[in-house]
Scaffold this motif. Structure first.
Motif, PDB file in Angstrom:
ATOM      1  N   GLU A 298      59.419  80.276  49.211  1.00  0.00           N
ATOM      2  CA  GLU A 298      60.486  79.991  50.181  1.00  0.00           C
ATOM      3  C   GLU A 298      61.820  79.760  49.475  1.00  0.00           C
ATOM      4  OE1 GLU A 298      59.167  76.728  52.495  1.00  0.00           O
ATOM      5  OE2 GLU A 298      57.777  77.903  53.719  1.00  0.00           O
ATOM      6  N   ARG A 299      61.781  79.026  48.355  1.00  0.00           N
ATOM      7  CA  ARG A 299      63.023  78.807  47.609  1.00  0.00           C
ATOM      8  C   ARG A 299      63.573  80.125  47.069  1.00  0.00           C
ATOM      9  NH1 ARG A 299      60.289  74.048  45.732  1.00  0.00           N
ATOM     10  NH2 ARG A 299      59.594  75.187  43.879  1.00  0.00           N
ATOM     11  N   ASN A 300      62.684  80.973  46.537  1.00  0.00           N
ATOM     12  CA  ASN A 300      63.134  82.272  46.033  1.00  0.00           C
ATOM     13  C   ASN A 300      63.693  83.137  47.154  1.00  0.00           C
ATOM     14  OD1 ASN A 300      62.352  81.564  43.444  1.00  0.00           O
ATOM     15  ND2 ASN A 300      60.351  82.536  43.607  1.00  0.00           N
ATOM     16  N   TYR A 301      63.056  83.049  48.314  1.00  0.00           N
ATOM     17  CA  TYR A 301      63.527  83.831  49.459  1.00  0.00           C
ATOM     18  C   TYR A 301      64.927  83.382  49.887  1.00  0.00           C
ATOM     19  CZ  TYR A 301      64.138  84.970  54.385  1.00  0.00           C
ATOM     20  OH  TYR A 301      64.654  85.367  55.578  1.00  0.00           O
ATOM     21  N   ILE A 302      65.116  82.069  49.974  1.00  0.00           N
ATOM     22  CA  ILE A 302      66.436  81.555  50.368  1.00  0.00           C
ATOM     23  C   ILE A 302      67.490  81.933  49.327  1.00  0.00           C
ATOM     24  CG2 ILE A 302      67.755  79.445  50.788  1.00  0.00           C
ATOM     25  CD1 ILE A 302      65.193  78.200  51.908  1.00  0.00           C
ATOM     26  N   LYS A 303      67.114  81.832  48.052  1.00  0.00           N
ATOM     27  CA  LYS A 303      68.044  82.181  46.983  1.00  0.00           C
ATOM     28  C   LYS A 303      68.406  83.659  47.029  1.00  0.00           C
ATOM     29  CE  LYS A 303      68.502  81.898  41.945  1.00  0.00           C
ATOM     30  NZ  LYS A 303      67.811  81.506  40.685  1.00  0.00           N
ATOM     31  N   GLU A 304      67.396  84.526  47.166  1.00  0.00           N
ATOM     32  CA  GLU A 304      67.660  85.953  47.233  1.00  0.00           C
ATOM     33  C   GLU A 304      68.472  86.308  48.477  1.00  0.00           C
ATOM     34  OE1 GLU A 304      67.076  88.353  45.137  1.00  0.00           O
ATOM     35  OE2 GLU A 304      66.137  87.068  43.645  1.00  0.00           O
ATOM     36  N   LYS A 305      68.200  85.641  49.581  1.00  0.00           N
ATOM     37  CA  LYS A 305      68.946  85.909  50.806  1.00  0.00           C
ATOM     38  C   LYS A 305      70.417  85.539  50.641  1.00  0.00           C
ATOM     39  CE  LYS A 305      68.933  84.910  55.773  1.00  0.00           C
ATOM     40  NZ  LYS A 305      68.269  84.148  56.861  1.00  0.00           N
ATOM     41  N   LYS A 306      70.674  84.366  50.046  1.00  0.00           N
ATOM     42  CA  LYS A 306      72.061  83.966  49.811  1.00  0.00           C
ATOM     43  C   LYS A 306      72.760  84.941  48.868  1.00  0.00           C
ATOM     44  CE  LYS A 306      71.488  78.983  50.610  1.00  0.00           C
ATOM     45  NZ  LYS A 306      71.579  77.641  49.997  1.00  0.00           N
ATOM     46  N   ALA A 307      72.043  85.367  47.818  1.00  0.00           N
ATOM     47  CA  ALA A 307      72.639  86.319  46.877  1.00  0.00           C
ATOM     48  C   ALA A 307      72.941  87.653  47.565  1.00  0.00           C
ATOM     49  CB  ALA A 307      71.700  86.533  45.687  1.00  0.00           C
ATOM     50  N   ALA A 308      72.016  88.094  48.437  1.00  0.00           N
ATOM     51  CA  ALA A 308      72.245  89.349  49.154  1.00  0.00           C
ATOM     52  C   ALA A 308      73.439  89.237  50.099  1.00  0.00           C
ATOM     53  CB  ALA A 308      70.986  89.740  49.923  1.00  0.00           C
ATOM     54  N   VAL A 309      73.530  88.110  50.803  1.00  0.00           N
ATOM     55  CA  VAL A 309      74.665  87.908  51.712  1.00  0.00           C
ATOM     56  C   VAL A 309      75.975  87.865  50.939  1.00  0.00           C
ATOM     57  CG1 VAL A 309      75.710  86.278  53.319  1.00  0.00           C
ATOM     58  CG2 VAL A 309      73.269  86.759  53.467  1.00  0.00           C
ATOM     59  N   LYS A 310      75.974  87.149  49.802  1.00  0.00           N
ATOM     60  CA  LYS A 310      77.195  87.055  48.992  1.00  0.00           C
ATOM     61  C   LYS A 310      77.591  88.432  48.449  1.00  0.00           C
ATOM     62  CE  LYS A 310      79.239  84.461  45.160  1.00  0.00           C
ATOM     63  NZ  LYS A 310      79.808  85.662  44.526  1.00  0.00           N
ATOM     64  N   GLU A 311      76.596  89.175  47.952  1.00  0.00           N
ATOM     65  CA  GLU A 311      76.894  90.511  47.434  1.00  0.00           C
ATOM     66  C   GLU A 311      77.432  91.417  48.545  1.00  0.00           C
ATOM     67  OE1 GLU A 311      74.663  94.140  45.030  1.00  0.00           O
ATOM     68  OE2 GLU A 311      73.549  92.366  45.663  1.00  0.00           O
ATOM     69  N   PHE A 312      76.838  91.292  49.741  1.00  0.00           N
ATOM     70  CA  PHE A 312      77.313  92.100  50.870  1.00  0.00           C
ATOM     71  C   PHE A 312      78.758  91.758  51.223  1.00  0.00           C
ATOM     72  CE2 PHE A 312      77.925  92.197  55.506  1.00  0.00           C
ATOM     73  CZ  PHE A 312      77.888  93.576  55.697  1.00  0.00           C
ATOM     74  N   GLU A 313      79.059  90.454  51.274  1.00  0.00           N
ATOM     75  CA  GLU A 313      80.426  90.050  51.600  1.00  0.00           C
ATOM     76  C   GLU A 313      81.409  90.514  50.529  1.00  0.00           C
ATOM     77  OE1 GLU A 313      81.490  88.777  54.339  1.00  0.00           O
ATOM     78  OE2 GLU A 313      79.503  88.553  55.257  1.00  0.00           O
ATOM     79  N   ASP A 314      81.001  90.375  49.237  1.00  0.00           N
ATOM     80  CA  ASP A 314      81.881  90.823  48.153  1.00  0.00           C
ATOM     81  C   ASP A 314      82.118  92.327  48.222  1.00  0.00           C
ATOM     82  OD1 ASP A 314      81.990  88.225  47.328  1.00  0.00           O
ATOM     83  OD2 ASP A 314      80.497  88.448  45.731  1.00  0.00           O
ATOM     84  N   LYS A 315      81.021  93.078  48.457  1.00  0.00           N
ATOM     85  CA  LYS A 315      81.167  94.525  48.560  1.00  0.00           C
ATOM     86  C   LYS A 315      82.036  94.911  49.755  1.00  0.00           C
ATOM     87  CE  LYS A 315      78.539  95.928  45.129  1.00  0.00           C
ATOM     88  NZ  LYS A 315      79.063  96.775  44.010  1.00  0.00           N
TER      89      LYS A 315
END
Length: 290
Positions: free
Chosen positions: A89-106
């Protein structure tokens, strides 16, 4: 008359007694051994019966030990499952936040690139329009080649075609009046009319009388060369203005004649032209990205 047998010798009598005694002891031993065998067999049968019924003490003792081991393993497995679930669950939340941040940056980067590209195209169109207006090609009305027929006597007199005269060429200034005047003053100070060397009023200005300091600034291969340093996109900088205002910014894009910077405080963007950097209206300093 019949005579009685002669008595046996004493030695033979003792041997017979010992033989009978040994035989009797052997029979007792065999009987005892048989009894022990029967007792042991009966005990084994009784234990087997208790084992089948589940009342054997040794069986219950071992079953209790196995049950404790089973419960311990089940508890350890449940703890391991809980830990693994929490980690996933922690890895999922971390990966989700990273994906959202990368999407916003892109998304921001794509928007900035498109804006810069459109601004560049707009500037090219404005330059082409300015060139066309200066040369008069766009406003020149080319005559249409038509055949002129001979007018017959009864035909009405043709009315002359009144075409709209081309408007005079207009010049659109991309700089403000203040910037233009400052450029003119700088050019007047840099260029000197020919005069005799003896006249002091026409001598070149000394370093103390020279105009405001000018910086070397140019753009090559999508990078800015300013004050003997190279700056690239996404680099953290300090932007200083003439009123001693110091802003923390990030270079968002590098165009042909200007750069776009984004303030880290409110994410607003500013466009800085090369001329402004060369005249010292804005000063760029490097800063650590941390």
């Amino acid at each position: 008359m019949f005579s009685p047998p002669a008595p046996l010798p004493e030695t033979d009598t003792e041997d017979a007694s010992e033989t009978d005694l040994a035989k009797h002891d052997e029979e007792d031993y065999v009987e005892m051994k048989e009894q022990m065998y029967q007792d042991k067999l009966a005990s084994l049968k009784r234990q087997l019966q208790q084992l089948q019924e589940g009342t054997l003490q040794e069986y219950q003792k071992r079953m209790k030990k196995l049950d404790q081991q089973y419960k311990e393993r089940i508890r350890n497995a449940e703890l391991f499952l809980q830990l693994e679930t929490e980690q996933v669950e922690r890895n999922y939340i971390k990966e989700k936040k990273a994906a959202v941040k990368e999407f916003e940056d892109k998304k921001v980067e794509l928007k900035e690139n498109l804006i810069a590209e459109l601004e560049e195209k707009k500037k090219m169109i404005e330059n082409e329009k300015l060139t066309m207006e200066l040369t008069g090609d766009s406003m020149e009305v080319k005559p249409i080649m038509t055949r002129k027929l001979r007018r017959r006597p009864n035909d009405p007199v043709p009315i002359p075609d009144k075409r709209r005269k081309p408007a005079p060429a207009q010049l659109n200034y991309l700089l403000t009046d203040e910037q233009i005047m400052e450029d003119l003053r700088t050019l007047n100070k840099c260029w000197f009319p020919p005069a005799s060397p003896s006249s002091p009023e026409h001598l070149p200005a000394t370093p103390a009388e020279s105009p405001a300091q000018r910086f070397e600034a140019r753009i090559e291969d999508g990078k800015l060369y300013y004050d003997k340093r190279w700056y690239h996109k996404s680099q953290a900088i300090y932007l200083e203005s003439k009123d001693n205002q110091k802003l923390s910014c990030v270079i968002s894009s590098v165009g042909a004649n200007e750069i776009w910077v984004r303030k880290t405080s409110d994410s607003t963007k500013m466009r800085i032209y090369l001329g402004q950097l060369q005249r010292g209206l804005f000063v760029i300093r490097r800063r650590s990205a941390a």
